[in-house]
Design a protein around this motif. Structure first.
Motif, PDB file in Angstrom:
ATOM      1  N   GLY A   1      45.331 -17.606 -39.554  1.00 18.79           N
ATOM      2  CA  GLY A   1      45.341 -17.802 -38.116  1.00 18.79           C
ATOM      3  C   GLY A   1      46.199 -16.822 -37.355  1.00 18.79           C
ATOM      4  N   GLU A   2      47.164 -16.183 -38.029  1.00 17.69           N
ATOM      5  CA  GLU A   2      48.098 -15.281 -37.348  1.00 17.69           C
ATOM      6  C   GLU A   2      48.437 -14.093 -38.247  1.00 17.69           C
ATOM      7  OE1 GLU A   2      50.921 -18.155 -34.696  1.00 17.69           O
ATOM      8  OE2 GLU A   2      51.396 -18.020 -36.830  1.00 17.69           O
ATOM      9  N   PHE A   3      49.010 -13.088 -37.606  1.00 21.00           N
ATOM     10  CA  PHE A   3      49.621 -11.975 -38.323  1.00 21.00           C
ATOM     11  C   PHE A   3      50.952 -11.685 -37.639  1.00 21.00           C
ATOM     12  CE2 PHE A   3      47.130 -10.051 -34.997  1.00 21.00           C
ATOM     13  CZ  PHE A   3      47.868  -8.956 -34.562  1.00 21.00           C
ATOM     14  N   GLU A   4      51.823 -10.959 -38.309  1.00 23.17           N
ATOM     15  CA  GLU A   4      53.151 -10.698 -37.760  1.00 23.17           C
ATOM     16  C   GLU A   4      53.345  -9.208 -37.503  1.00 23.17           C
ATOM     17  OE1 GLU A   4      56.872 -12.804 -39.043  1.00 23.17           O
ATOM     18  OE2 GLU A   4      57.316 -10.812 -39.831  1.00 23.17           O
ATOM     19  N   VAL A   5      54.018  -8.908 -36.421  1.00 19.15           N
ATOM     20  CA  VAL A   5      54.372  -7.543 -36.055  1.00 19.15           C
ATOM     21  C   VAL A   5      55.884  -7.486 -35.908  1.00 19.15           C
ATOM     22  CG1 VAL A   5      54.155  -5.731 -34.293  1.00 19.15           C
ATOM     23  CG2 VAL A   5      52.196  -7.215 -34.817  1.00 19.15           C
ATOM     24  N   ALA A   6      56.489  -6.414 -36.406  1.00 15.05           N
ATOM     25  CA  ALA A   6      57.928  -6.207 -36.217  1.00 15.05           C
ATOM     26  C   ALA A   6      58.157  -4.756 -35.832  1.00 15.05           C
ATOM     27  CB  ALA A   6      58.697  -6.546 -37.493  1.00 15.05           C
ATOM     28  N   VAL A   7      59.107  -4.561 -34.944  1.00 19.36           N
ATOM     29  CA  VAL A   7      59.537  -3.212 -34.561  1.00 19.36           C
ATOM     30  C   VAL A   7      61.053  -3.167 -34.735  1.00 19.36           C
ATOM     31  CG1 VAL A   7      59.605  -3.856 -32.100  1.00 19.36           C
ATOM     32  CG2 VAL A   7      59.538  -1.436 -32.753  1.00 19.36           C
TER      33      VAL A   7
ATOM     34  N   LEU B   1      60.806   1.834 -36.993  1.00 18.30           N
ATOM     35  CA  LEU B   1      60.002   1.301 -38.081  1.00 18.30           C
ATOM     36  C   LEU B   1      59.093   0.215 -37.526  1.00 18.30           C
ATOM     37  CD1 LEU B   1      59.446   1.180 -41.172  1.00 18.30           C
ATOM     38  CD2 LEU B   1      61.158  -0.648 -41.251  1.00 18.30           C
ATOM     39  N   LEU B   2      57.798   0.352 -37.764  1.00 18.02           N
ATOM     40  CA  LEU B   2      56.815  -0.646 -37.369  1.00 18.02           C
ATOM     41  C   LEU B   2      56.300  -1.334 -38.620  1.00 18.02           C
ATOM     42  CD1 LEU B   2      54.773   1.539 -34.906  1.00 18.02           C
ATOM     43  CD2 LEU B   2      56.333  -0.301 -34.296  1.00 18.02           C
TER      44      LEU B   2
END
Length: 134
Positions: A62-68, A77-78
């Motif tokens: 249902g979701e995905f994660e993004v980090a910066v 860093l992505l």
């Protein structure tokens, strides 16, 4: 100083634009000016990585994660994480194909990129943006 911001988004095509906007907003808030090439590079890379997570991640997810993460040396860093276990692979699309070029863009724009396994919880695809030099 290192700053990190992570967020989860629904597995929906509209989330790609939202991921791009949030990453740009946070980098700008952390001091990356409007003329900083890192903003455009980050937007392009997060678009490609998020699109891959949507297209190739598990459909039941249902979701995905993004980090910066803004690093002390000015690099960025992505990370885009999903529950899929298969690592992305670069391919050579035919000229008439409408997809298949995203990882070539990542390869060209990022200083480095790769995949981290999250064990039984999928993978994280990461890309490093080098600091701009005047």
């Amino acid at each position: 100083m290192m700053r990190r911001y992570a967020f989860r988004l629904p597995r929906h095509p509209g989330s790609v634009g939202l991921a791009r906007r949030r990453v740009r907003d946070h980098l700008a808030a952390w001091g990356h000016g409007p003329d900083d090439p890192a903003l455009g590079d980050a937007a392009l890379l997060v678009s490609e990585l998020a699109t891959n997570a949507l297209r190739h991640g598990p459909h039941a997810q249902g979701e995905f994660e993004v980090a910066v993460t803004a690093l002390a040396d000015g690099s960025c860093l992505l990370e885009v994480s999903d529950e899929g276990r298969a690592a992305p692979r670069m391919r050579t699309p035919e000229p008439w194909e409408e997809s298949g070029r995203g990882l070539h863009l990542v390869e060209h724009v990022a200083a480095a990129w790769g995949v981290w396994s999250r064990g039984g919880h999928g993978k994280t695809v990461w890309a490093l943006i080098a600091p701009a030099h005047s």
